[in-house]
Design an enzyme around this catalytic site. Structure first.
Site, PDB file in Angstrom:
ATOM      1  N   TRP A 126     -95.027 -52.139 -57.806  1.00 26.38           N
ATOM      2  CA  TRP A 126     -93.921 -52.449 -56.883  1.00 26.38           C
ATOM      3  C   TRP A 126     -93.238 -51.177 -56.380  1.00 26.38           C
ATOM      4  O   TRP A 126     -92.771 -51.111 -55.244  1.00 26.38           O
ATOM      5  CB  TRP A 126     -92.916 -53.409 -57.540  1.00 26.38           C
ATOM      6  CG  TRP A 126     -92.163 -52.832 -58.696  1.00 26.38           C
ATOM      7  CD1 TRP A 126     -92.538 -52.815 -60.002  1.00 26.38           C
ATOM      8  CD2 TRP A 126     -90.886 -52.174 -58.644  1.00 26.38           C
ATOM      9  NE1 TRP A 126     -91.596 -52.176 -60.776  1.00 26.38           N
ATOM     10  CE2 TRP A 126     -90.572 -51.783 -59.976  1.00 26.38           C
ATOM     11  CE3 TRP A 126     -89.989 -51.880 -57.619  1.00 26.38           C
ATOM     12  CZ2 TRP A 126     -89.394 -51.110 -60.303  1.00 26.38           C
ATOM     13  CZ3 TRP A 126     -88.800 -51.200 -57.938  1.00 26.38           C
ATOM     14  CH2 TRP A 126     -88.525 -50.838 -59.264  1.00 26.38           C
ATOM     15  N   ASP A 156     -80.251 -50.974 -55.027  1.00 27.74           N
ATOM     16  CA  ASP A 156     -80.747 -51.693 -56.197  1.00 27.74           C
ATOM     17  C   ASP A 156     -80.609 -53.194 -55.936  1.00 27.74           C
ATOM     18  O   ASP A 156     -79.708 -53.630 -55.216  1.00 27.74           O
ATOM     19  CB  ASP A 156     -79.912 -51.296 -57.418  1.00 27.74           C
ATOM     20  CG  ASP A 156     -80.470 -51.858 -58.707  1.00 27.74           C
ATOM     21  OD1 ASP A 156     -81.245 -51.144 -59.359  1.00 27.74           O
ATOM     22  OD2 ASP A 156     -80.137 -53.006 -59.065  1.00 27.74           O
ATOM     23  N   LYS A 158     -79.465 -55.376 -57.797  1.00 25.76           N
ATOM     24  CA  LYS A 158     -78.197 -55.907 -58.327  1.00 25.76           C
ATOM     25  C   LYS A 158     -77.066 -55.864 -57.292  1.00 25.76           C
ATOM     26  O   LYS A 158     -76.064 -56.532 -57.439  1.00 25.76           O
ATOM     27  CB  LYS A 158     -77.773 -55.116 -59.578  1.00 25.76           C
ATOM     28  CG  LYS A 158     -78.604 -55.436 -60.805  1.00 25.76           C
ATOM     29  CD  LYS A 158     -78.042 -54.814 -62.066  1.00 25.76           C
ATOM     30  CE  LYS A 158     -78.462 -53.364 -62.258  1.00 25.76           C
ATOM     31  NZ  LYS A 158     -79.920 -53.150 -62.422  1.00 25.76           N
ATOM     32  N   HIS A 219     -81.649 -43.106 -66.704  1.00 25.16           N
ATOM     33  CA  HIS A 219     -81.661 -43.876 -67.949  1.00 25.16           C
ATOM     34  C   HIS A 219     -82.744 -43.352 -68.889  1.00 25.16           C
ATOM     35  O   HIS A 219     -83.815 -42.975 -68.443  1.00 25.16           O
ATOM     36  CB  HIS A 219     -81.984 -45.351 -67.673  1.00 25.16           C
ATOM     37  CG  HIS A 219     -80.817 -46.156 -67.204  1.00 25.16           C
ATOM     38  ND1 HIS A 219     -80.965 -47.351 -66.553  1.00 25.16           N
ATOM     39  CD2 HIS A 219     -79.481 -45.946 -67.313  1.00 25.16           C
ATOM     40  CE1 HIS A 219     -79.770 -47.848 -66.271  1.00 25.16           C
ATOM     41  NE2 HIS A 219     -78.849 -47.000 -66.708  1.00 25.16           N
ATOM     42  N   GLN A 221     -84.210 -45.046 -72.682  1.00 20.44           N
ATOM     43  CA  GLN A 221     -85.431 -45.298 -71.950  1.00 20.44           C
ATOM     44  C   GLN A 221     -85.122 -45.920 -70.578  1.00 20.44           C
ATOM     45  O   GLN A 221     -84.191 -46.697 -70.464  1.00 20.44           O
ATOM     46  CB  GLN A 221     -86.299 -46.304 -72.737  1.00 20.44           C
ATOM     47  CG  GLN A 221     -86.663 -45.881 -74.116  1.00 20.44           C
ATOM     48  CD  GLN A 221     -87.775 -44.809 -74.126  1.00 20.44           C
ATOM     49  OE1 GLN A 221     -88.556 -44.701 -73.184  1.00 20.44           O
ATOM     50  NE2 GLN A 221     -87.783 -44.013 -75.150  1.00 20.44           N
ATOM     51  N   HIS A 226     -91.521 -44.578 -63.921  1.00 19.73           N
ATOM     52  CA  HIS A 226     -91.734 -43.767 -62.725  1.00 19.73           C
ATOM     53  C   HIS A 226     -90.355 -43.170 -62.453  1.00 19.73           C
ATOM     54  O   HIS A 226     -89.389 -43.924 -62.280  1.00 19.73           O
ATOM     55  CB  HIS A 226     -92.197 -44.646 -61.554  1.00 19.73           C
ATOM     56  CG  HIS A 226     -92.320 -43.882 -60.261  1.00 19.73           C
ATOM     57  ND1 HIS A 226     -93.529 -43.489 -59.746  1.00 19.73           N
ATOM     58  CD2 HIS A 226     -91.374 -43.445 -59.395  1.00 19.73           C
ATOM     59  CE1 HIS A 226     -93.324 -42.817 -58.604  1.00 19.73           C
ATOM     60  NE2 HIS A 226     -92.020 -42.782 -58.377  1.00 19.73           N
ATOM     61  N   LEU A 227     -90.256 -41.835 -62.411  1.00 20.20           N
ATOM     62  CA  LEU A 227     -88.933 -41.209 -62.383  1.00 20.20           C
ATOM     63  C   LEU A 227     -88.054 -41.739 -61.257  1.00 20.20           C
ATOM     64  O   LEU A 227     -88.480 -41.805 -60.106  1.00 20.20           O
ATOM     65  CB  LEU A 227     -89.050 -39.679 -62.251  1.00 20.20           C
ATOM     66  CG  LEU A 227     -87.704 -38.962 -62.518  1.00 20.20           C
ATOM     67  CD1 LEU A 227     -87.374 -38.948 -64.004  1.00 20.20           C
ATOM     68  CD2 LEU A 227     -87.710 -37.549 -61.954  1.00 20.20           C
ATOM     69  N   HIS A 228     -86.837 -42.124 -61.612  1.00 22.98           N
ATOM     70  CA  HIS A 228     -85.880 -42.619 -60.628  1.00 22.98           C
ATOM     71  C   HIS A 228     -84.467 -42.257 -61.068  1.00 22.98           C
ATOM     72  O   HIS A 228     -84.214 -42.030 -62.246  1.00 22.98           O
ATOM     73  CB  HIS A 228     -86.026 -44.131 -60.432  1.00 22.98           C
ATOM     74  CG  HIS A 228     -85.870 -44.932 -61.687  1.00 22.98           C
ATOM     75  ND1 HIS A 228     -86.861 -45.021 -62.650  1.00 22.98           N
ATOM     76  CD2 HIS A 228     -84.856 -45.688 -62.138  1.00 22.98           C
ATOM     77  CE1 HIS A 228     -86.450 -45.814 -63.639  1.00 22.98           C
ATOM     78  NE2 HIS A 228     -85.232 -46.223 -63.360  1.00 22.98           N
ATOM     79  N   VAL A 229     -83.578 -42.187 -60.092  1.00 20.58           N
ATOM     80  CA  VAL A 229     -82.191 -41.776 -60.341  1.00 20.58           C
ATOM     81  C   VAL A 229     -81.265 -42.857 -59.801  1.00 20.58           C
ATOM     82  O   VAL A 229     -81.485 -43.387 -58.713  1.00 20.58           O
ATOM     83  CB  VAL A 229     -81.895 -40.417 -59.666  1.00 20.58           C
ATOM     84  CG1 VAL A 229     -80.426 -40.041 -59.815  1.00 20.58           C
ATOM     85  CG2 VAL A 229     -82.791 -39.323 -60.239  1.00 20.58           C
TER      86      VAL A 229
END
Lengths: 288, 288
Positions: A126, A156, A158, A219, A221, A226-229
């Site tokens: 995704w 996001d 949310k 975060h 874990q 897949h690296l995300h901020v």
């Protein structure tokens, strides 16, 4: 049917902060879930509550004192929801999973966490769909297409984007070889600085929310490898902003500048749910 | 002095989520702040609460129904804190205010924050009262009397001690020369390790709550400039646990081990309220 006939079984969840409790039990031999939540204290009953309550002094120190008040029943309600008959699905829905803190050393990561991540081959299809514009292309707020230091910024799930009070965006990096915080080295400093700088700039431009109103964090874990901020407005106390899971991007950048091996060598603390398979791996290894 | 004599002035803050309200007013012509917060719903009173309450049906739809319960007063308390006489500072402290993130460099600390702390000479007399057993001596859960590495552990005001769901204790160090995280050096490692070890041990012994269920952390900026450590149960999302203000004690210990000057040299991010004088000092210096 009556609340007073409810036979308490087990507590599914409760919150001392929110003053609520979710209980599984029986009413007339039928499965039932009952949810109790104390009512907010409102201005209109305040004076009467202070005047009409019995009061019990608990502690006094200098200018501070604490009491237990017992207001008359009509000023102090409990909002109650009954689900009856309740199915197993209702019960599961309200059940809280217990959470534990794990302290993951460098060795734990190599011998427990990394093999677990690799064995699961969690799908991040995704994420790739977004990066390749096969999905959610219309939701992208900003993109830096550089394959090394570039990223895609989008809201996001949310966040309903109706107000900036709970603004929540995610930056997904284009490169696909960084799983999490643990993988970060000084080689990634240009990427991290780029995300911070251009992400903040894009949010200011689009939503007029300045850097001083944003938590920019990772975060550990993460929910997916897949690296995300995360960019979350400071006034929004979203789950996942707690010190036990979140790492400010500015701290990450500083730590990597000063200690190249900070994130590969340090013991990292993180919360983990009782039903998470990773917890059982730590248990098997005698580490929890 | 009595709660029933409190004359309601204005609402400083309230939370429908947390069922609390902060009110400025008068007791016997003295300025006072009163904080009311409903108590959590606990398992031990649950059956009695359901049986002994009057109930009023509000809504019924299929398997769902809602009621307003009115429990008898002794099952339904309101935790009340009175600050009297209260200064303008107390009033400001509890008033809802916008918050901003500040990035404080080493130089900012030396030229802005430290002079501000020194000029204010914030009173920590109430801390000394506790350390000298002049107040709250009966609330002490554990003490290590060592003047260098010792501390006193006691429940935070916010915790009513009725259930461990929202367990919240504070360790106050005996030594009086450490203002905050910024002052910490490797010299303080024995103190910090001692607090962690003996604090966790005491909490396990007294409340049967293990280390894996506890956030052990420091605030920066702290609310008062006498070094203290917060012990908060993981399931309790207390204010102040956010990554923007909290620092896990294990991380602090690790950082000091690896980089002796970590906390004196690093840029530290913290949230600051719009009405905080320290923010105006940062503004005057052109740093925000």
């Amino acid at each position: 049917m009556s609340v007073s006939g409810f036979k308490v079984g087990r507590i599914l969840r409760d919150s001392a902060r929110e003053k609520n409790i979710f209980v599984h039990g029986k009413i007339d031999d039928q499965d039932a879930v009952i949810i109790l939540e104390k009512t907010p204290i409102t201005q209109d009953v305040l004076s009467e509550m202070l005047k009409e309550s019995t009061q019990l002094l608990e502690m006094k120190n200098d200018i501070y004192s604490t009491y237990q008040l017992h207001p008359p029943p009509h000023l102090n309600g409990v909002k109650t929801t009954v689900i009856c008959p309740a199915t197993e699905k209702h019960v599961k829905k309200y059940q809280r999973q217990e959470t534990f803190l794990v302290e993951e050393t460098e060795e734990d990561y190599q011998s427990i966490t990394l093999p677990y991540i690799n064995s699961q081959s969690f799908s991040v299809q995704w994420v790739y769909n977004i990066l390749e514009k096969k999905a959610e292309a219309d939701r992208i707020v900003f993109e830096d297409p550089d394959p090394q230091d570039g990223f895609v910024l989008l809201p996001d799930f949310k966040w309903d984007q109706k107000q900036v009070d709970d603004l929540y965006l995610i930056a997904l990096v284009h490169r696909r070889d960084v799983k999490s915080l643990r993988d970060l080295t000084p080689d990634h400093l240009p990427l991290l600085r780029n995300i911070r700088e251009k992400g903040l700039e894009a949010i200011m431009k689009r939503y007029s929310v300045p850097a001083s109103k944003l938590r920019v964090m990772l975060h550990y874990q993460p929910s997916y490898y897949h690296l995300h901020v995360h960019f979350i407005t400071l006034d929004y106390e979203a789950p996942g902003c707690g010190v036990e899971r979140a790492h400010l991007l500015t701290d990450v950048i500083q730590n990597l500048q000063d200690q190249p091996e900070y994130y590969s060598k340090h013991t990292l603390t993180f919360p983990i749910r009782a039903d998470d398979t990773l917890l059982s791996k730590f248990r098997d290894a005698g580490r929890v």
